[in-house]
Design a protein around this motif. Structure first.
Motif, PDB file in Angstrom:
ATOM      1  N   ALA A  72       0.633  -1.088  -0.070  1.00  0.00           N
ATOM      2  CA  ALA A  72      -0.242  -0.096  -0.223  1.00  0.00           C
ATOM      3  C   ALA A  72       0.737   1.236  -0.510  1.00  0.00           C
ATOM      4  N   ALA A  73       0.022   2.224  -0.118  1.00  0.00           N
ATOM      5  CA  ALA A  73       0.922   3.731  -0.274  1.00  0.00           C
ATOM      6  C   ALA A  73       0.344   4.517   0.865  1.00  0.00           C
ATOM      7  N   LEU A  74       1.461   4.746   2.033  1.00  0.00           N
ATOM      8  CA  LEU A  74       0.772   5.250   2.554  1.00  0.00           C
ATOM      9  C   LEU A  74       1.100   7.265   2.701  1.00  0.00           C
ATOM     10  N   ILE A  75       0.162   8.508   3.498  1.00  0.00           N
ATOM     11  CA  ILE A  75       0.646   9.114   3.807  1.00  0.00           C
ATOM     12  C   ILE A  75       0.297   9.686   5.121  1.00  0.00           C
ATOM     13  N   TYR A  76       1.271   9.875   5.696  1.00  0.00           N
ATOM     14  CA  TYR A  76       0.988  10.847   7.306  1.00  0.00           C
ATOM     15  C   TYR A  76       1.450  12.680   7.395  1.00  0.00           C
ATOM     16  N   GLN A  77       1.121  12.838   8.314  1.00  0.00           N
ATOM     17  CA  GLN A  77       1.482  13.952   9.063  1.00  0.00           C
ATOM     18  C   GLN A  77       2.686  13.344  10.027  1.00  0.00           C
ATOM     19  N   ARG A  78       3.736  14.712   9.818  1.00  0.00           N
ATOM     20  CA  ARG A  78       4.250  14.471  10.939  1.00  0.00           C
ATOM     21  C   ARG A  78       4.553  15.140  12.000  1.00  0.00           C
ATOM     22  N   PHE A  79       3.699  16.536  12.459  1.00  0.00           N
ATOM     23  CA  PHE A  79       3.428  16.832  13.157  1.00  0.00           C
ATOM     24  C   PHE A  79       2.702  16.493  14.486  1.00  0.00           C
ATOM     25  N   SER A  80       2.337  17.292  15.196  1.00  0.00           N
ATOM     26  CA  SER A  80       0.945  16.766  16.329  1.00  0.00           C
ATOM     27  C   SER A  80      -0.441  17.605  15.806  1.00  0.00           C
ATOM     28  N   ARG A  81      -1.183  16.994  16.220  1.00  0.00           N
ATOM     29  CA  ARG A  81      -2.619  17.316  15.746  1.00  0.00           C
ATOM     30  C   ARG A  81      -2.912  18.576  16.967  1.00  0.00           C
ATOM     31  N   LEU A  82      -1.976  18.645  17.709  1.00  0.00           N
ATOM     32  CA  LEU A  82      -2.370  20.241  18.912  1.00  0.00           C
ATOM     33  C   LEU A  82      -2.255  20.791  17.904  1.00  0.00           C
ATOM     34  N   ILE A  83      -1.645  20.893  16.992  1.00  0.00           N
ATOM     35  CA  ILE A  83      -0.547  22.283  16.480  1.00  0.00           C
ATOM     36  C   ILE A  83      -1.706  22.586  15.549  1.00  0.00           C
ATOM     37  N   TYR A  84      -2.098  21.223  14.190  1.00  0.00           N
ATOM     38  CA  TYR A  84      -3.522  21.191  13.628  1.00  0.00           C
ATOM     39  C   TYR A  84      -3.615  19.303  13.267  1.00  0.00           C
ATOM     40  N   ASP A  85      -4.732  19.444  13.222  1.00  0.00           N
ATOM     41  CA  ASP A  85      -5.869  18.074  13.715  1.00  0.00           C
ATOM     42  C   ASP A  85      -5.983  18.117  12.507  1.00  0.00           C
ATOM     43  N   CYS A  86      -4.889  17.245  11.203  1.00  0.00           N
ATOM     44  CA  CYS A  86      -5.399  16.905   9.701  1.00  0.00           C
ATOM     45  C   CYS A  86      -6.131  16.105   9.636  1.00  0.00           C
ATOM     46  N   ASN A  87      -7.027  15.980  10.280  1.00  0.00           N
ATOM     47  CA  ASN A  87      -8.492  15.052  10.096  1.00  0.00           C
ATOM     48  C   ASN A  87      -9.811  15.493  10.368  1.00  0.00           C
ATOM     49  N   ARG A  88      -9.571  17.418  10.147  1.00  0.00           N
ATOM     50  CA  ARG A  88     -10.640  19.204  11.034  1.00  0.00           C
ATOM     51  C   ARG A  88     -10.119  19.546  10.020  1.00  0.00           C
ATOM     52  N   PRO A  89     -11.933  20.025   9.115  1.00  0.00           N
ATOM     53  CA  PRO A  89     -11.693  21.267   8.062  1.00  0.00           C
ATOM     54  C   PRO A  89     -10.478  22.487   8.686  1.00  0.00           C
ATOM     55  N   PRO A  90     -10.433  23.858   8.460  1.00  0.00           N
ATOM     56  CA  PRO A  90      -9.982  25.174   9.034  1.00  0.00           C
ATOM     57  C   PRO A  90     -10.801  26.119   9.659  1.00  0.00           C
ATOM     58  N   GLU A  91     -11.829  25.959  10.095  1.00  0.00           N
ATOM     59  CA  GLU A  91     -13.084  26.474  10.721  1.00  0.00           C
ATOM     60  C   GLU A  91     -13.443  25.899  11.551  1.00  0.00           C
ATOM     61  N   ALA A  92     -13.323  24.617  12.202  1.00  0.00           N
ATOM     62  CA  ALA A  92     -13.373  23.749  13.053  1.00  0.00           C
ATOM     63  C   ALA A  92     -12.764  23.922  14.419  1.00  0.00           C
ATOM     64  N   GLU A  93     -12.916  24.277  14.803  1.00  0.00           N
ATOM     65  CA  GLU A  93     -12.548  24.789  17.251  1.00  0.00           C
ATOM     66  C   GLU A  93     -11.562  23.626  16.728  1.00  0.00           C
ATOM     67  N   ALA A  94     -11.884  21.962  16.536  1.00  0.00           N
ATOM     68  CA  ALA A  94     -11.096  20.923  16.983  1.00  0.00           C
ATOM     69  C   ALA A  94      -9.874  20.916  16.055  1.00  0.00           C
ATOM     70  N   ALA A  95     -10.203  22.157  15.344  1.00  0.00           N
ATOM     71  CA  ALA A  95      -8.483  21.710  14.176  1.00  0.00           C
ATOM     72  C   ALA A  95      -7.381  22.417  14.836  1.00  0.00           C
ATOM     73  N   MET A  96      -7.730  23.506  15.790  1.00  0.00           N
ATOM     74  CA  MET A  96      -6.728  23.465  16.877  1.00  0.00           C
ATOM     75  C   MET A  96      -7.389  23.708  18.133  1.00  0.00           C
ATOM     76  N   PRO A  97      -7.684  22.784  18.987  1.00  0.00           N
ATOM     77  CA  PRO A  97      -8.239  22.357  19.796  1.00  0.00           C
ATOM     78  C   PRO A  97      -7.820  22.766  21.267  1.00  0.00           C
TER      79      PRO A  97
END
Length: 255
Positions: A72-97
């Motif tokens: 399989a191919a794999l793409i992943y985020q190299r930084f913590s979701r606390l900085i930006y949660d990439c499973n959230r759109p920019p307008e969501a508060e949970a993107a930067m909780p």
């Protein structure tokens, strides 16, 4: 706040095996607990930064094993979701909780519009574009990707024990989830349930919608209880199990 990432930080996105023969595209939005140099500790203790609020422990390790077993191919985020949660759109508060479970996150309190934009541009946009470009390229070559996002969850949340061991999550397209649940029904190895411990109402299907549903791709989100993949043995056992039920599911859907 401009230029969030330094040269030492490197790319926000990592990719593996992009020439994979399998149609499976694994995505791990919460692979890392690393923070960009300029962000310091966000005012959190080292224990908090090692905990599940910062990342999904074991998710990347299992994903990397699946890269090999499924080609399989794999793409992943190299930084913590606390900085930006990439499973959230920019307008969501949970993107930067500002709060995660019982933890207040001082570095995320009262973020200005400019700071939110800087984080979005530095982390979310490259991640989104990498996924979009991969899918577009594959489809142009007549190869339809199968999108599988990989996550782990904590065994205890807000003091409540969770007995589910693997969650198979989906939004309005349940084709792949249905096939996986049917395959899992043939074994008692793990407690496997649909849309647990989270579901679409919890806002966790952003990547599935943005990159799966909008492209007409088979898609699913796999949530693994993180105590089951806390070491190499558990990760290997889990990867072997998932390889089996994913292979069976994709075969069934191709017939």
């Amino acid at each position: 706040m401009t230029g969030l990432l330094t040269e030492a930080d490197g790319s926000p996105v990592a990719v593996e095996n992009l020439e994979a023969l399998s149609p499976v595209l694994l995505v791990c939005e919460h692979a890392s607990r690393r923070l960009p140099e300029k962000m310091g500790s966000l005012g959190l203790s080292e224990d908090a930064l090692k905990s599940h609020i910062a990342w999904d422990p074991g998710a990347l390790a299992v994903s990397q094993l699946l890269v090999k077993s499924l080609d399989a191919a794999l793409i992943y985020q190299r930084f913590s979701r606390l900085i930006y949660d990439c499973n959230r759109p920019p307008e969501a508060e949970a993107a930067m909780p500002p709060v995660s479970e019982v933890f207040e996150i001082p570095g995320n309190a009262s973020i200005s519009a400019a700071e939110r934009l800087a984080r979005t541009d530095a982390l979310y946009v490259p991640f989104r574009d990498q996924l979009s470009n991969f899918i577009t390229t594959r489809k142009a070559a007549g190869r339809q990707p199968v999108l599988i996002t990989m996550h782990t969850f904590t065994p205890v949340y807000h003091g409540k024990q969770r007995d589910v061991e693997i969650g198979i999550l989906h939004d309005v397209d349940s084709r792949l989830a249905d096939a996986i649940l049917a395959a899992a029904g043939g074994t008692s190895a793990y407690v496997v349930r649909r849309n647990e411990p989270y579901g679409p109402a919890d806002g966790v299907t952003h990547t599935l919608i943005q990159h799966g549903l909008k492209n007409g791709l088979l898609n699913v989100m796999i949530e693994i209880r993180n105590d089951l993949v806390s070491n190499e043995i558990g990760q290997k056992v889990m990867a072997d199990y998932l390889t089996g039920i994913l292979g069976e599911s994709l075969t069934a859907l191709s017939q």
